[in-house]
Design an enzyme around this catalytic site. Sequence first.
Site, mmCIF file in Angstrom:
data_model
loop_
_atom_site.group_PDB
_atom_site.id
_atom_site.type_symbol
_atom_site.label_atom_id
_atom_site.label_comp_id
_atom_site.label_asym_id
_atom_site.label_seq_id
_atom_site.Cartn_x
_atom_site.Cartn_y
_atom_site.Cartn_z
ATOM 1 N N LYS A 133 2.495 2.385 -5.064
ATOM 2 C CA LYS A 133 3.314 1.972 -6.215
ATOM 3 C C LYS A 133 2.597 2.224 -7.535
ATOM 4 O O LYS A 133 3.254 2.460 -8.554
ATOM 5 C CB LYS A 133 3.675 0.482 -6.081
ATOM 6 C CG LYS A 133 4.550 0.170 -4.883
ATOM 7 C CD LYS A 133 4.936 -1.299 -4.823
ATOM 8 C CE LYS A 133 3.751 -2.217 -4.572
ATOM 9 N NZ LYS A 133 3.107 -1.975 -3.258
ATOM 10 N N GLN A 160 2.252 -6.036 -3.564
ATOM 11 C CA GLN A 160 2.542 -6.180 -2.125
ATOM 12 C C GLN A 160 3.905 -5.528 -1.809
ATOM 13 O O GLN A 160 4.223 -4.519 -2.397
ATOM 14 C CB GLN A 160 2.487 -7.649 -1.685
ATOM 15 C CG GLN A 160 1.092 -8.241 -1.680
ATOM 16 C CD GLN A 160 0.784 -8.991 -2.960
ATOM 17 O OE1 GLN A 160 1.647 -9.424 -3.699
ATOM 18 N NE2 GLN A 160 -0.493 -9.159 -3.238
ATOM 19 N N ASP A 174 0.811 -1.221 0.000
ATOM 20 C CA ASP A 174 0.000 0.000 0.000
ATOM 21 C C ASP A 174 0.844 1.271 0.000
ATOM 22 O O ASP A 174 0.408 2.312 0.495
ATOM 23 C CB ASP A 174 -0.960 0.023 1.206
ATOM 24 C CG ASP A 174 -1.729 -1.267 1.380
ATOM 25 O OD1 ASP A 174 -2.288 -1.749 0.382
ATOM 26 O OD2 ASP A 174 -1.744 -1.807 2.499
ATOM 27 N N GLY A 211 -3.955 -4.273 -4.824
ATOM 28 C CA GLY A 211 -4.697 -3.210 -5.484
ATOM 29 C C GLY A 211 -3.828 -1.997 -5.724
ATOM 30 O O GLY A 211 -3.223 -1.476 -4.793
ATOM 31 N N HIS A 212 -3.727 -1.562 -6.980
ATOM 32 C CA HIS A 212 -2.995 -0.346 -7.312
ATOM 33 C C HIS A 212 -3.986 0.693 -7.829
ATOM 34 O O HIS A 212 -4.823 0.388 -8.679
ATOM 35 C CB HIS A 212 -1.928 -0.616 -8.374
ATOM 36 C CG HIS A 212 -0.769 -1.392 -7.859
ATOM 37 N ND1 HIS A 212 0.251 -1.851 -8.657
ATOM 38 C CD2 HIS A 212 -0.440 -1.790 -6.614
ATOM 39 C CE1 HIS A 212 1.144 -2.497 -7.931
ATOM 40 N NE2 HIS A 212 0.735 -2.472 -6.685
#
Length: 427
Positions: free
Chosen positions: A16, A224, A13, A40-41
């Site tokens: 990125k 991650q 988180d 999740g990005h």
Amino acid sequence: MPINVVLGLQWGDEGKGKIVDKLSDEADVVVRFQGGANAGHTVYYNGNEIKLHLIPSGIIHRDTICLIGNGVVFDPEIFAEEISVLNGYGIKCPGKLFVSKRAHLVFPFHKEFDGYFEEYKGKGSLGTTKRGIGPAYTDKYRRMGIRVGDLYDDELFDSRLKTLVDYYNKMFVNVFEKDAINYRRVRNHFINYKNLLKRYVKDTEEMLYNFQQEGKNILMEGAQAALLDIDYGTYPYVTSSNTTLGAVFTGAGVSPFEIKNIFGVTKAYTTRVGKGPFPTEFSDKPFEKDFRKKAGEFGASTGRPRKCGWLDLVALKYAVKMNHVNKLIITKLDILTGLEEISACTSYGSGDKEIDNFPSETFEVENVKPIYTKFKGWEEDISKINRYEDLPDTAKKYIEFIENYIGVDVFILSVGKKREDIIYRHK
């Protein structure tokens, strides 16, 4: 041309997605090489927030080729949803997005098993995203998995799926006391994805090799982060894949000798989702709640609130060394605006000793006490600043202390949500 890599350095988180989006300005190819839809990005396109879990963040660039490598566990359902969302914003995927034939499939029963197993473990549960990632990787390594390319051999796919469903049915019925899986329903559900995926499925390893020979600028996008690595993270409170540098080579099929820059991304503070040790977590819970709301610290995949705390430089230095990072990127510096005082953990109290190394044993990390260095905060709005020299002196002092402690120069500072809210410290 050499390959650049973007890796997270905390418990994920770190922002990125925005960084990959920004670095994709100069990339011909962006590759996702590990993890699954548990990551999740968030990227922004024409002012719109787009959350991606499988498709590389570089997809919003019109001329950028995006690859999902063999190291990813691939959920066709999530993939289809993301393509639909991107189409809705006028972002076309065919011809520029490809999935490795060797990537392993995530099935609906993997997700069910994930939830049932967490329930079965009770207090020993790990707090997974229940996206089926762990079970899919488990099947891969016990050589029961089904790969994307298997969808296009009916006899092979049917044989492997029957074996897999039989195994899971024994677990569901005899161990978890749940309903059995309907093989025919699962098969038909997945066969429906064959036509959708056909234009995207390729031997991406061969494509990537050819891109290298052609001198393409390649960017590897990690999911991650280092402290969630299955080997080097706070085991067992980790993800199911290697999130560190070595996964680039096994998860995409590139040579380590081609790597040029390893960009390590950290927030200006620390967060963590789920269970596991977190030495620098804020002890003042009302303060943490307000901080979380200001920072928007809720999971992109699950919406779960993230635990928040001061920057842990001991853990950060460990992650930097483990990944051989040569360029540091700090995100969300603007969130610290308005704090009278800012702290950073520079060592741990462990029993009657003071240590400055990150312990390999998780139970030791759980028992350390953070020892802080304190900094004066700043009141100025820094979100519109685009030159390092224009930052408040107190902010610069904080950044330069981090550089000196870690031993790596900061390359980029992110000071806001928008992709243009960037300061280049050393370019």
